[in-house]
Design a protein around this motif. Structure first.
Motif, mmCIF file in Angstrom:
data_model
loop_
_atom_site.group_PDB
_atom_site.id
_atom_site.type_symbol
_atom_site.label_atom_id
_atom_site.label_comp_id
_atom_site.label_asym_id
_atom_site.label_seq_id
_atom_site.Cartn_x
_atom_site.Cartn_y
_atom_site.Cartn_z
ATOM 1 N N UNK A 23 1.068 3.560 1.149
ATOM 2 C CA UNK A 23 0.031 3.532 0.120
ATOM 3 C C UNK A 23 -1.313 3.448 0.821
ATOM 4 N N UNK A 24 -2.276 4.206 0.354
ATOM 5 C CA UNK A 24 -3.601 4.199 0.971
ATOM 6 C C UNK A 24 -4.669 3.936 -0.078
ATOM 7 N N UNK A 25 -5.702 3.219 0.349
ATOM 8 C CA UNK A 25 -6.853 3.002 -0.523
ATOM 9 C C UNK A 25 -8.092 3.540 0.163
ATOM 10 N N UNK A 26 -8.943 4.178 -0.614
ATOM 11 C CA UNK A 26 -10.169 4.770 -0.087
ATOM 12 C C UNK A 26 -11.278 4.520 -1.094
ATOM 13 N N UNK A 58 -16.070 -2.621 14.160
ATOM 14 C CA UNK A 58 -15.753 -2.743 12.741
ATOM 15 C C UNK A 58 -15.120 -1.437 12.281
ATOM 16 N N UNK A 59 -13.988 -1.550 11.662
ATOM 17 C CA UNK A 59 -13.319 -0.357 11.148
ATOM 18 C C UNK A 59 -13.554 -0.253 9.649
ATOM 19 N N UNK A 60 -14.100 0.859 9.227
ATOM 20 C CA UNK A 60 -14.260 1.088 7.796
ATOM 21 C C UNK A 60 -13.389 2.254 7.340
ATOM 22 N N UNK A 61 -12.310 2.500 8.096
ATOM 23 C CA UNK A 61 -11.424 3.609 7.769
ATOM 24 C C UNK A 61 -10.559 3.290 6.548
ATOM 25 N N UNK A 62 -9.965 4.341 6.000
ATOM 26 C CA UNK A 62 -9.027 4.192 4.895
ATOM 27 C C UNK A 62 -7.945 3.203 5.300
ATOM 28 N N UNK A 63 -7.584 2.312 4.396
ATOM 29 C CA UNK A 63 -6.561 1.308 4.670
ATOM 30 C C UNK A 63 -5.203 1.831 4.219
ATOM 31 N N UNK A 64 -4.186 1.641 5.073
ATOM 32 C CA UNK A 64 -2.826 2.084 4.761
ATOM 33 C C UNK A 64 -1.890 0.888 4.747
ATOM 34 N N UNK A 65 -1.050 0.843 3.734
ATOM 35 C CA UNK A 65 -0.048 -0.210 3.587
ATOM 36 C C UNK A 65 1.320 0.442 3.577
ATOM 37 N N UNK A 66 2.239 -0.100 4.405
ATOM 38 C CA UNK A 66 3.609 0.382 4.431
ATOM 39 C C UNK A 66 4.490 -0.517 3.584
ATOM 40 N N UNK A 67 5.334 0.087 2.764
ATOM 41 C CA UNK A 67 6.299 -0.652 1.957
ATOM 42 C C UNK A 67 7.681 -0.284 2.487
ATOM 43 N N UNK A 68 8.434 -1.292 2.943
ATOM 44 C CA UNK A 68 9.772 -1.028 3.482
ATOM 45 C C UNK A 68 10.779 -0.889 2.343
ATOM 46 N N UNK A 69 11.996 -0.457 2.688
ATOM 47 C CA UNK A 69 13.036 -0.328 1.669
ATOM 48 C C UNK A 69 13.476 -1.680 1.107
ATOM 49 N N UNK A 70 13.039 -2.774 1.759
ATOM 50 C CA UNK A 70 13.329 -4.112 1.256
ATOM 51 C C UNK A 70 12.169 -4.662 0.408
ATOM 52 N N UNK A 78 3.225 -4.311 4.609
ATOM 53 C CA UNK A 78 2.470 -4.629 5.821
ATOM 54 C C UNK A 78 1.363 -3.615 6.008
ATOM 55 N N UNK A 79 0.259 -4.076 6.604
ATOM 56 C CA UNK A 79 -0.823 -3.173 6.978
ATOM 57 C C UNK A 79 -0.328 -2.330 8.144
ATOM 58 N N UNK A 80 -0.465 -1.025 8.056
ATOM 59 C CA UNK A 80 -0.022 -0.122 9.112
ATOM 60 C C UNK A 80 -1.125 0.875 9.424
ATOM 61 N N UNK A 81 -0.997 1.516 10.583
ATOM 62 C CA UNK A 81 -1.903 2.612 10.942
ATOM 63 C C UNK A 81 -1.145 3.909 10.751
ATOM 64 N N UNK A 82 -1.602 4.720 9.822
ATOM 65 C CA UNK A 82 -0.923 5.990 9.537
ATOM 66 C C UNK A 82 -1.816 7.146 9.930
#
Length: 68
Positions: A19-22, A48-60, A64-68
């Motif tokens: 999932x990404x937020x921008x 400072x990072x102002x890049x799009x934020x990515x969240x990983x959702x596991x099958x469980x 977690x915050x991830x870099x995609x």
């Protein structure tokens, strides 16, 4: 600067997902991808990072915050 909370409806099917937020500000500036931010700042330190934020959702269902 105005801060706005947001939410969206998302039906999770149990599969791993990203999932990404921008954001776009009042001036029309659009938050860059991580790759674009790194490319634009490649010759200087990034504190400072102002890049799009990515969240990983596991099958469980772990998120977690991830870099995609």
């Amino acid at each position: 600067m105005r801060v706005r909370a947001w939410r969206t409806i998302w039906r999770w099917d149990g599969a791993p997902a990203l999932l990404q937020s921008r954001v776009t500000d009042d001036t029309g500036y659009v938050q860059p991808t991580r790759e674009k931010m790194i490319a634009d700042r490649s010759n200087r330190a990034v504190y400072h990072s102002n890049a799009i934020t990515t969240w990983g959702v596991s099958d469980k269902g772990e998120v977690k915050h991830v870099y995609a």
